[in-house]
Design a protein around this motif. Structure first.
Motif, short mmCIF file in Angstrom:
data_model
loop_
_atom_site.label_atom_id
_atom_site.label_comp_id
_atom_site.label_asym_id
_atom_site.label_seq_id
_atom_site.Cartn_x
_atom_site.Cartn_y
_atom_site.Cartn_z
N ILE B 18 0.86 -1.19 0.00
CA ILE B 18 0.00 0.00 0.00
C ILE B 18 0.89 1.24 0.00
N GLY B 19 0.92 1.95 -1.12
CA GLY B 19 1.66 3.19 -1.21
C GLY B 19 0.80 4.36 -0.74
N ARG B 20 1.37 5.57 -0.81
CA ARG B 20 0.66 6.74 -0.30
C ARG B 20 -0.64 7.01 -1.07
N LYS B 21 -0.58 6.82 -2.38
CA LYS B 21 -1.76 7.12 -3.20
C LYS B 21 -2.88 6.12 -2.92
N SER B 22 -2.51 4.84 -2.85
CA SER B 22 -3.51 3.82 -2.50
C SER B 22 -4.07 4.08 -1.11
N ALA B 23 -3.20 4.48 -0.19
CA ALA B 23 -3.62 4.73 1.19
C ALA B 23 -4.68 5.84 1.22
N TRP B 24 -4.46 6.89 0.45
CA TRP B 24 -5.46 7.97 0.37
C TRP B 24 -6.78 7.44 -0.17
N ARG B 25 -6.69 6.62 -1.23
CA ARG B 25 -7.92 6.10 -1.82
C ARG B 25 -8.68 5.24 -0.82
N LEU B 26 -7.92 4.39 -0.10
CA LEU B 26 -8.56 3.52 0.90
C LEU B 26 -9.16 4.35 2.04
N ALA B 27 -8.42 5.36 2.49
CA ALA B 27 -8.89 6.19 3.61
C ALA B 27 -10.19 6.89 3.23
N LEU B 28 -10.22 7.45 2.02
CA LEU B 28 -11.43 8.16 1.61
C LEU B 28 -12.58 7.19 1.39
N HIS B 29 -12.24 6.00 0.92
CA HIS B 29 -13.28 4.97 0.79
C HIS B 29 -13.87 4.64 2.17
N LEU B 30 -12.99 4.55 3.16
CA LEU B 30 -13.45 4.24 4.52
C LEU B 30 -14.32 5.36 5.11
N MET B 31 -14.13 6.58 4.61
CA MET B 31 -14.99 7.69 5.03
C MET B 31 -16.33 7.64 4.31
N GLU B 32 -16.32 7.21 3.05
CA GLU B 32 -17.52 7.34 2.23
C GLU B 32 -18.51 6.18 2.38
N ARG B 33 -17.99 5.01 2.73
CA ARG B 33 -18.90 3.88 2.86
C ARG B 33 -19.71 4.01 4.15
N PRO B 34 -20.76 3.17 4.30
CA PRO B 34 -21.52 3.22 5.54
C PRO B 34 -20.62 3.05 6.76
N GLU B 35 -20.88 3.81 7.81
CA GLU B 35 -20.03 3.80 8.99
C GLU B 35 -19.90 2.38 9.55
#
Lengths: 200, 200
Positions: B18-35
């Motif tokens: 997991i590089g920095r760019k993937s990490a950002w994508r995953l983090a934002l995905h974790l914000m956007e999906r149902p809590e």
């Protein structure tokens, strides 16, 4: 077989770009590293969901009512860049070139998929424009057909209100070989060609 | 900029691949999906670390003192496959071909890196062999030089004790990590395992 481990694999599989094999590798990595580090990741996930809300002005994620960008004195508060989602905002921020503020639409219009005007933060944008009287609205949307439609829709509304509405230049990505550029991009790059500036 | 989000990105960056760019994508995905879904991942991480221990016999991860494989009546308890780490065990299990039990060494000998006999679960294996008198010891180690050395070392000890010691057929590509081997190759390597020959 090992219930908690399989549950973790299932949970990891729901992440984008993480397949079953990667999920297993990540899960086992989370078992093998120091417990502190693994728990830190878990806590970070809980924390973003519990601490972050939406900025009440631009709808970016924020710990505070107003996000750091919206409350920054060094940003041009009269220049609003409309983006689809937070990840796009972070792309602009990484570029380091933009000094205005943002408005997160929450998507682009896609009537066939049920994404109509009321599903996006377009009313909120209209209210902001009335209240804040920005000097420029930059449509920082992507290149998909839906994004283009959304840009045209927004441009029509707000230009009628006398706001300057701009959109991102269409053209060649940096480093792209001409032979690999698709026809539409090349046509647009040709249409929007600019005068060459050089030192005399 | 947004502290909790950046902390999550940092935590995600520590994961393998997991590089920095993937990490950002995953983090934002974790914000956007149902809590619920995001918190489920966090809970799963906490749960594996809190609920899983090591099986006291084979040292695989387990919720119970003895793992499901070690306590299964349908597995051949007299056939022990020695593997480096749990991910290798899961690779064997995915192949569906192996019906014996395992022993997780915890690594392979690598004196230059400070991995000596006492750093691995070799004493534990010796105790098991004395107590359990297995009919066969399969050395399910990878194809690296260190793994080969470890296999020869173990073969020498246990064959002297009259145990049949086999190793995976030489179907493994040189230098390939066991966890990346495809299922068919692994099944074949298991079927064609051979007795270990060494110079005395």
């Amino acid at each position: 077989m090992i219930q908690p481990l399989e549950e973790l694999v299932e949970a990891l599989c729901t992440l984008p770009t993480i397949g079953r094999k990667s999920a297993w590798r990540l899960a086992l990595h989370l078992m093998e590293r120091p417990e502190q580090d693994a728990l830190k990741l878990a806590e970070s996930i809980v924390r973003v969901r519990q601490k972050l809300t939406r900025c009440k002005r631009c709808y970016n994620y924020s710990e505070t009512e107003l996000c750091p960008i919206c409350s920054s004195a060094s940003r041009d508060q009269k220049q609003i860049c409309v983006v689809e989602k937070p990840v796009d905002l972070f792309a602009f921020e990484r570029s380091g070139r933009y000094r205005g503020v943002y408005h997160i639409l929450g998507g682009v219009l896609s009537p066939l998929n049920g994404i109509t005007v009321d599903k996006l933060r377009i009313n909120e944008l209209s209210m902001r424009i009335i209240n804040e009287q920005p000097g420029e609205l930059i449509l920082g949307l992507g290149g998909s057909a839906d994004a283009e439609t959304t840009a045209l829709y927004l441009a029509r509304i707000y230009r009628q209100q006398g706001i300057r509405v701009t959109r991102l230049a269409r053209g060649l990505p940096v480093g792209m070989e001409l032979e690999y550029v698709d026809q539409i991009t090349l046509s647009q790059a040709l249409n929007e060609r600019t005068d060459v500036h050089y030192e005399s």
